[in-house]
Design a protein around this motif. Structure first.
Motif, mmCIF file in Angstrom:
data_model
loop_
_atom_site.group_PDB
_atom_site.id
_atom_site.type_symbol
_atom_site.label_atom_id
_atom_site.label_comp_id
_atom_site.label_asym_id
_atom_site.label_seq_id
_atom_site.Cartn_x
_atom_site.Cartn_y
_atom_site.Cartn_z
ATOM 1 N N GLU A 274 20.972 36.533 -15.063
ATOM 2 C CA GLU A 274 20.320 37.767 -16.086
ATOM 3 C C GLU A 274 19.175 38.388 -14.814
ATOM 4 N N GLU A 275 18.599 37.237 -13.919
ATOM 5 C CA GLU A 275 17.437 38.153 -12.479
ATOM 6 C C GLU A 275 18.457 39.101 -11.790
ATOM 7 N N LEU A 276 19.622 39.009 -11.953
ATOM 8 C CA LEU A 276 20.813 40.042 -10.819
ATOM 9 C C LEU A 276 21.203 41.081 -12.485
ATOM 10 N N GLU A 277 20.515 41.225 -13.880
ATOM 11 C CA GLU A 277 21.487 41.866 -14.562
ATOM 12 C C GLU A 277 22.539 42.304 -14.567
ATOM 13 N N ARG A 278 23.281 40.808 -14.948
ATOM 14 C CA ARG A 278 24.375 40.668 -14.889
ATOM 15 C C ARG A 278 25.252 39.203 -15.812
ATOM 16 N N THR A 279 26.052 38.918 -16.305
ATOM 17 C CA THR A 279 26.498 37.927 -16.747
ATOM 18 C C THR A 279 27.174 37.196 -15.840
ATOM 19 N N PRO A 280 27.252 35.434 -16.378
ATOM 20 C CA PRO A 280 27.455 34.710 -15.507
ATOM 21 C C PRO A 280 29.175 34.907 -14.719
ATOM 22 N N ALA A 281 30.205 35.406 -15.436
ATOM 23 C CA ALA A 281 30.986 35.698 -15.506
ATOM 24 C C ALA A 281 31.312 36.767 -14.297
#
Length: 295
Positions: A274-281
């Motif tokens: 979330e900090e990277l504005e992405r999902t774990p996948a």
């Protein structure tokens, strides 16, 4: 004496013949081809040989190294030679006066264990204190050579810190943790990008991959930063301090640390993503894409 083997049939491999032997004054630590001649680091002297009928003929030599010339790399007109305890020296052979002229060297006295050329102005090296570094010649070095031909004959007037007139700029530095014994630039497959491959004294083989977009640099830089806070080492040692053990880490992202995100629990993976504005996948997919570019 045993008879020489018969030559192979036409189309087969050519036999290797012993032409002659040449006695030298010290141990030859390194050899390289240079314009159809042989460059040899014999003890602390760099020598240029030409092949003769009975032995090698010495044409030129350079005696201003401290200990031993342990690697020689040649690209175009430039000769990158490393002193075993004094890092890189960049030389050029002037045919008019048949002399070697040193026009650049490194600021730090590194104990070199491996070296390779990346491009016409950039070299990568490793030292016995388990560091890998990349150095580059200043952009104006070529023009200054042509404009000031007396720089090398009277280098004590224009030299810096009793050395060459120009100094290599360090652009990358990284503490590997194992002494690198071999270093080369290669592609691991026909479809992969060029990488810097290294082997260590402990039997490890690794690569350094150059990012080709600013987006990738920003993504992995922030991923590394968040993992430093979330994924603590077993012994509690600070990651930045470890990778800067001998000199501050510079312009290198620790891929081993970035891989640790897959070993975290899903809650921490989600927080970092979330900090990277992405999902774990998407983060794991990005890591897999980088691996595919290498292999």
């Amino acid at each position: 004496d045993a008879p020489l083997p018969e030559p192979e049939a036409e189309g087969g491999p050519s036999p290797i013949e012993l032409l002659h032997k040449t006695p030298v004054e010290d141990v030859p630590y390194s050899l390289a081809q240079y314009k159809g001649r042989l460059l040899a680091g014999i003890g602390s002297v760099l020598k240029l040989f030409e092949i003769g009928k009975k032995k090698l003929l010495r044409k030129c030599e350079y005696k201003h190294f401290q200990t031993a010339v342990n690697t020689i790399q040649v690209i175009g007109e430039r000769i990158f030679a490393t002193d075993m305890s004094d890092s890189f020296h960049v030389l050029r052979h002037k045919q008019q006066d048949n002399q070697f002229h040193e026009f650049a060297d490194d600021v730090l006295p590194r104990w070199i264990s491996a070296a390779t050329i990346l491009d016409y102005s950039t070299v990568a090296g490793a030292d016995k204190f388990e560091n890998l570094f990349i150095c580059r010649l200043p952009q104006n070095v070529e023009e200054d050579i042509e404009e000031d031909p007396l720089t090398y004959k009277f280098k004590w007037e224009t030299g810096y810190l009793n050395g060459a007139a120009f100094k290599l700029d360090q652009i990358c530095s990284f503490y590997v943790g194992e002494m690198i014994t071999s270093l080369t630039k290669a592609s691991l497959s026909n479809t992969s990008n060029e990488v810097l491959v290294f082997g260590t004294s402990m039997g490890s083989i690794g690569v350094f991959y150059p990012f080709d977009s600013r987006e990738d640099v920003d993504f992995f830089l922030h991923l590394e930063m968040y993992l430093r806070m979330e994924s603590h080492p077993l012994c509690g040692r600070d990651h930045m301090m470890f990778r800067s053990f001998y000199s501050p880490v510079r312009n290198v992202i620790d891929g081993d640390l970035c891989e640790q995100i897959s070993k975290l629990d899903y809650g921490k993976q989600k927080v970092i993503s979330e900090e990277l504005e992405r999902t774990p996948a998407e983060v794991l997919k990005k890591l897999e894409d980088i691996r595919n570019r290498i292999i």
